[in-house]
Write a protein that holds these residues in place. Structure first.
Motif, PDB file in Angstrom:
ATOM      1  N   VAL A   1       7.777  -2.920   5.634  1.00  0.00           N
ATOM      2  CA  VAL A   1       7.856  -1.538   5.147  1.00  0.00           C
ATOM      3  C   VAL A   1       9.292  -1.059   5.335  1.00  0.00           C
ATOM      4  CG1 VAL A   1       7.127   0.835   5.521  1.00  0.00           C
ATOM      5  CG2 VAL A   1       5.455  -1.016   5.637  1.00  0.00           C
ATOM      6  N   VAL A   2       9.969  -0.750   4.242  1.00  0.00           N
ATOM      7  CA  VAL A   2      11.357  -0.289   4.318  1.00  0.00           C
ATOM      8  C   VAL A   2      11.401   1.223   4.558  1.00  0.00           C
ATOM      9  CG1 VAL A   2      13.555  -0.108   3.089  1.00  0.00           C
ATOM     10  CG2 VAL A   2      12.160  -2.186   2.869  1.00  0.00           C
ATOM     11  N   ASP A   3      10.617   1.963   3.784  1.00  0.00           N
ATOM     12  CA  ASP A   3      10.589   3.427   3.909  1.00  0.00           C
ATOM     13  C   ASP A   3       9.140   3.874   4.056  1.00  0.00           C
ATOM     14  OD1 ASP A   3      10.764   6.157   3.764  1.00  0.00           O
ATOM     15  OD2 ASP A   3      11.865   6.218   1.866  1.00  0.00           O
ATOM     16  N   PRO A   4       8.723   4.283   5.248  1.00  0.00           N
ATOM     17  CA  PRO A   4       7.327   4.695   5.444  1.00  0.00           C
ATOM     18  C   PRO A   4       6.936   5.920   4.629  1.00  0.00           C
ATOM     19  CG  PRO A   4       8.659   5.181   7.392  1.00  0.00           C
ATOM     20  CD  PRO A   4       9.502   4.341   6.491  1.00  0.00           C
ATOM     21  N   ASN A   5       7.901   6.646   4.102  1.00  0.00           N
ATOM     22  CA  ASN A   5       7.584   7.776   3.227  1.00  0.00           C
ATOM     23  C   ASN A   5       7.098   7.302   1.865  1.00  0.00           C
ATOM     24  OD1 ASN A   5       8.332   9.881   5.046  1.00  0.00           O
ATOM     25  ND2 ASN A   5      10.489   9.456   4.610  1.00  0.00           N
TER      26      ASN A   5
ATOM     27  N   GLU B   1       0.861  -1.186   0.000  1.00  0.00           N
ATOM     28  CA  GLU B   1       0.000   0.000   0.000  1.00  0.00           C
ATOM     29  C   GLU B   1       0.891   1.227   0.000  1.00  0.00           C
ATOM     30  OE1 GLU B   1      -3.026   2.019   3.141  1.00  0.00           O
ATOM     31  OE2 GLU B   1      -3.383  -0.102   2.660  1.00  0.00           O
ATOM     32  N   ARG B   2       0.710   2.071  -1.003  1.00  0.00           N
ATOM     33  CA  ARG B   2       1.552   3.242  -1.147  1.00  0.00           C
ATOM     34  C   ARG B   2       1.247   4.258  -0.060  1.00  0.00           C
ATOM     35  NH1 ARG B   2       3.923   4.119  -6.014  1.00  0.00           N
ATOM     36  NH2 ARG B   2       3.376   6.319  -6.033  1.00  0.00           N
ATOM     37  N   ALA B   3       2.261   4.992   0.357  1.00  0.00           N
ATOM     38  CA  ALA B   3       2.094   6.006   1.397  1.00  0.00           C
ATOM     39  C   ALA B   3       1.119   7.079   0.942  1.00  0.00           C
ATOM     40  CB  ALA B   3       3.434   6.633   1.750  1.00  0.00           C
ATOM     41  N   GLY B   4       0.348   7.597   1.878  1.00  0.00           N
ATOM     42  CA  GLY B   4      -0.651   8.600   1.547  1.00  0.00           C
ATOM     43  C   GLY B   4      -0.077   9.942   1.149  1.00  0.00           C
ATOM     44  N   SER B   5       1.211  10.149   1.405  1.00  0.00           N
ATOM     45  CA  SER B   5       1.838  11.433   1.110  1.00  0.00           C
ATOM     46  C   SER B   5       2.452  11.505  -0.284  1.00  0.00           C
ATOM     47  CB  SER B   5       2.937  11.709   2.144  1.00  0.00           C
ATOM     48  OG  SER B   5       3.906  10.666   2.138  1.00  0.00           O
TER      49      SER B   5
ATOM     50  N   LEU C   1      13.391  -5.902 -15.999  1.00  0.00           N
ATOM     51  CA  LEU C   1      13.630  -7.019 -15.073  1.00  0.00           C
ATOM     52  C   LEU C   1      14.428  -6.542 -13.868  1.00  0.00           C
ATOM     53  CD1 LEU C   1      14.645  -9.913 -17.533  1.00  0.00           C
ATOM     54  CD2 LEU C   1      12.360  -9.152 -16.872  1.00  0.00           C
ATOM     55  N   ARG C   2      15.479  -5.803 -14.158  1.00  0.00           N
ATOM     56  CA  ARG C   2      16.345  -5.300 -13.086  1.00  0.00           C
ATOM     57  C   ARG C   2      15.595  -4.286 -12.216  1.00  0.00           C
ATOM     58  NH1 ARG C   2      19.854  -3.761 -16.206  1.00  0.00           N
ATOM     59  NH2 ARG C   2      21.056  -5.688 -16.321  1.00  0.00           N
ATOM     60  N   ALA C   3      14.821  -3.411 -12.855  1.00  0.00           N
ATOM     61  CA  ALA C   3      14.095  -2.389 -12.104  1.00  0.00           C
ATOM     62  C   ALA C   3      13.027  -3.006 -11.209  1.00  0.00           C
ATOM     63  CB  ALA C   3      13.459  -1.392 -13.074  1.00  0.00           C
ATOM     64  N   ALA C   4      12.318  -4.015 -11.711  1.00  0.00           N
ATOM     65  CA  ALA C   4      11.269  -4.653 -10.913  1.00  0.00           C
ATOM     66  C   ALA C   4      11.844  -5.284  -9.655  1.00  0.00           C
ATOM     67  CB  ALA C   4      10.539  -5.697 -11.753  1.00  0.00           C
ATOM     68  N   LEU C   5      12.969  -5.972  -9.786  1.00  0.00           N
ATOM     69  CA  LEU C   5      13.600  -6.599  -8.628  1.00  0.00           C
ATOM     70  C   LEU C   5      14.177  -5.550  -7.676  1.00  0.00           C
ATOM     71  CD1 LEU C   5      15.435  -9.593 -10.331  1.00  0.00           C
ATOM     72  CD2 LEU C   5      13.487  -9.735  -8.761  1.00  0.00           C
ATOM     73  N   ARG C   6      14.825  -4.545  -8.239  1.00  0.00           N
ATOM     74  CA  ARG C   6      15.425  -3.496  -7.404  1.00  0.00           C
ATOM     75  C   ARG C   6      14.360  -2.759  -6.599  1.00  0.00           C
ATOM     76  NH1 ARG C   6      15.330   1.532  -8.246  1.00  0.00           N
ATOM     77  NH2 ARG C   6      14.906   1.391 -10.496  1.00  0.00           N
ATOM     78  N   GLU C   7      13.296  -2.343  -7.278  1.00  0.00           N
ATOM     79  CA  GLU C   7      12.237  -1.604  -6.598  1.00  0.00           C
ATOM     80  C   GLU C   7      11.549  -2.468  -5.541  1.00  0.00           C
ATOM     81  OE1 GLU C   7      11.012   1.427  -6.625  1.00  0.00           O
ATOM     82  OE2 GLU C   7      12.247   2.363  -8.164  1.00  0.00           O
ATOM     83  N   ALA C   8      11.334  -3.748  -5.849  1.00  0.00           N
ATOM     84  CA  ALA C   8      10.698  -4.637  -4.881  1.00  0.00           C
ATOM     85  C   ALA C   8      11.554  -4.784  -3.636  1.00  0.00           C
ATOM     86  CB  ALA C   8      10.435  -6.002  -5.511  1.00  0.00           C
ATOM     87  N   GLU C   9      12.858  -4.871  -3.806  1.00  0.00           N
ATOM     88  CA  GLU C   9      13.745  -4.957  -2.651  1.00  0.00           C
ATOM     89  C   GLU C   9      13.718  -3.660  -1.845  1.00  0.00           C
ATOM     90  OE1 GLU C   9      18.409  -5.909  -1.491  1.00  0.00           O
ATOM     91  OE2 GLU C   9      17.881  -5.343  -3.533  1.00  0.00           O
ATOM     92  N   GLU C  10      13.757  -2.535  -2.544  1.00  0.00           N
ATOM     93  CA  GLU C  10      13.795  -1.247  -1.856  1.00  0.00           C
ATOM     94  C   GLU C  10      12.486  -0.948  -1.135  1.00  0.00           C
ATOM     95  OE1 GLU C  10      14.839   1.619  -4.790  1.00  0.00           O
ATOM     96  OE2 GLU C  10      16.901   0.896  -5.036  1.00  0.00           O
ATOM     97  N   GLU C  11      11.360  -1.446  -1.652  1.00  0.00           N
ATOM     98  CA  GLU C  11      10.058  -1.130  -1.070  1.00  0.00           C
ATOM     99  C   GLU C  11       9.589  -2.148  -0.044  1.00  0.00           C
ATOM    100  OE1 GLU C  11       7.964   1.426  -4.671  1.00  0.00           O
ATOM    101  OE2 GLU C  11       7.769  -0.750  -4.657  1.00  0.00           O
ATOM    102  N   THR C  12       9.950  -3.422  -0.234  1.00  0.00           N
ATOM    103  CA  THR C  12       9.428  -4.476   0.644  1.00  0.00           C
ATOM    104  C   THR C  12      10.510  -5.233   1.400  1.00  0.00           C
ATOM    105  OG1 THR C  12       9.475  -6.343  -0.919  1.00  0.00           O
ATOM    106  CG2 THR C  12       7.619  -4.798  -1.088  1.00  0.00           C
ATOM    107  N   GLY C  13      11.779  -5.016   1.061  1.00  0.00           N
ATOM    108  CA  GLY C  13      12.858  -5.702   1.743  1.00  0.00           C
ATOM    109  C   GLY C  13      13.047  -7.146   1.341  1.00  0.00           C
ATOM    110  N   LEU C  14      12.339  -7.627   0.322  1.00  0.00           N
ATOM    111  CA  LEU C  14      12.511  -9.027  -0.069  1.00  0.00           C
ATOM    112  C   LEU C  14      13.909  -9.265  -0.633  1.00  0.00           C
ATOM    113  CD1 LEU C  14      12.445  -9.439  -3.414  1.00  0.00           C
ATOM    114  CD2 LEU C  14      10.007  -9.109  -3.086  1.00  0.00           C
ATOM    115  N   ASP C  15      14.364 -10.505  -0.546  1.00  0.00           N
ATOM    116  CA  ASP C  15      15.648 -10.882  -1.119  1.00  0.00           C
ATOM    117  C   ASP C  15      15.428 -11.261  -2.577  1.00  0.00           C
ATOM    118  OD1 ASP C  15      18.055 -11.913  -1.903  1.00  0.00           O
ATOM    119  OD2 ASP C  15      18.267 -13.296  -0.221  1.00  0.00           O
ATOM    120  N   PRO C  16      15.944 -10.466  -3.530  1.00  0.00           N
ATOM    121  CA  PRO C  16      15.701 -10.756  -4.945  1.00  0.00           C
ATOM    122  C   PRO C  16      16.296 -12.079  -5.407  1.00  0.00           C
ATOM    123  CG  PRO C  16      17.320  -9.002  -4.703  1.00  0.00           C
ATOM    124  CD  PRO C  16      16.759  -9.242  -3.345  1.00  0.00           C
ATOM    125  N   LEU C  17      17.277 -12.611  -4.674  1.00  0.00           N
ATOM    126  CA  LEU C  17      17.858 -13.892  -5.069  1.00  0.00           C
ATOM    127  C   LEU C  17      16.867 -15.045  -4.896  1.00  0.00           C
ATOM    128  CD1 LEU C  17      21.535 -13.708  -3.769  1.00  0.00           C
ATOM    129  CD2 LEU C  17      20.686 -13.454  -6.095  1.00  0.00           C
TER     130      LEU C  17
END
Length: 259
Positions: free
Chosen positions: A182-186, A99-103, A131-147
């Motif tokens: 949640v990695v970044d609440p902003n 869920e995206r931040a309300g701000s 492919l690279r962007a989808a994995l990178r963004e998912a890691e940055e937003e959810t903290g999942l391990d792309p490996l």
């Protein structure tokens, strides 16, 4: 239930690696992952059989079967990618959403797939950049391990007129689940998984009606209203995978002008 409480089963020594890997180098919090994901690829080995209909849908669906909003012919629009990640939870197949931040300036407060705009280092938007962007963004937003993610297909590029994004949906199999949060609440208000059984349940389906007159599919799941681009892609995936169940399209959920 989210995977935040589950044990991380992904390791860097996985013999079924889904991205070409090298030794980790470079500074910064995401430098190691960026380096490991330098050359992502698609890999369909060892997928669970229940994903077969999804793979067939990815290989056969045409752009206009997904959406009437396609990228401008003049090449305008900001290139971006989302990760449509299928996992297997306590109730069977499930999807990872956030869920995206309300701000945020665009699509604030909306449930969505992890994703975002391509960075220059992601590479060519027409080849492996999404492919690279989808994995990178998912890691940055959810903290999942792309490996632990096995990329299995790419849908045709779509367009979101309200924000000007040209979106490449990248599909993955969460073969080695890792904790998410949640990695970044902003940027992110919540990270959660939704069982496919709930998405196909007619009781959880509805049609959103915007004051502009636009109508679209929606899902009432996990205390959230999933609508817009994300709901549209899920709706079409369920349909072309043969998972869709008859539902009441007359059940309406009104939206306001701020949506």
């Amino acid at each position: 239930m989210t995977r935040a409480s589950r044990t991380d089963g992904a390791t860097g020594t996985d013999t079924h690696a889904h991205t070409h890997t090298d030794a980790d180098t470079g500074p910064g919090p995401h430098a190691a992952s960026r380096h490991r994901l330098a050359r992502p690829r698609l890999d369909r080995t060892g997928l669970p059989s229940w994903l077969d209909p999804v793979v067939r849908a990815v290989d056969t669906v045409q752009p206009l079967q997904l959406s009437r909003f396609l990228p401008p012919e003049n090449g305008s629009g900001r290139q971006s990618a989302v990760l449509i990640l299928f996992g297997e939870g306590d109730r069977g197949p499930e999807l990872l959403l956030m869920e995206r931040a309300g701000s945020l300036r665009s699509h604030a407060g909306q449930p969505s797939f992890p994703g975002g705009a391509l960075d220059p280092e992601d590479g060519d938007p027409q080849t492996d950049g999404p492919l690279r962007a989808a994995l990178r963004e998912a890691e940055e937003e959810t903290g999942l391990d792309p490996l632990g993610v096995q990329l299995i297909g790419v849908l045709p590029k779509l367009y979101i007129p309200v924000s000007g994004f040209v979106v490449t949906p990248v599909l993955g199999w969460w073969r080695e689940p890792s904790p998410v949060r949640v990695v970044d609440p902003n940027e992110t208000a919540r990270v959660f998984t939704v069982p496919v059984a709930d998405l196909t349940d007619p009781a959880h389906r509805a049609t959103t009606v915007h004051p502009s007159g636009h109508r679209g599919p929606a899902f009432l799941v996990e205390s959230a209203l999933v609508w817009g681009f994300t709901a549209g892609v899920i709706d079409r995936l369920l349909h072309y995978s043969g998972w869709e169940r008859p539902w009441d399209r007359g059940k309406q959920v009104p939206l306001d002008w701020r949506s």
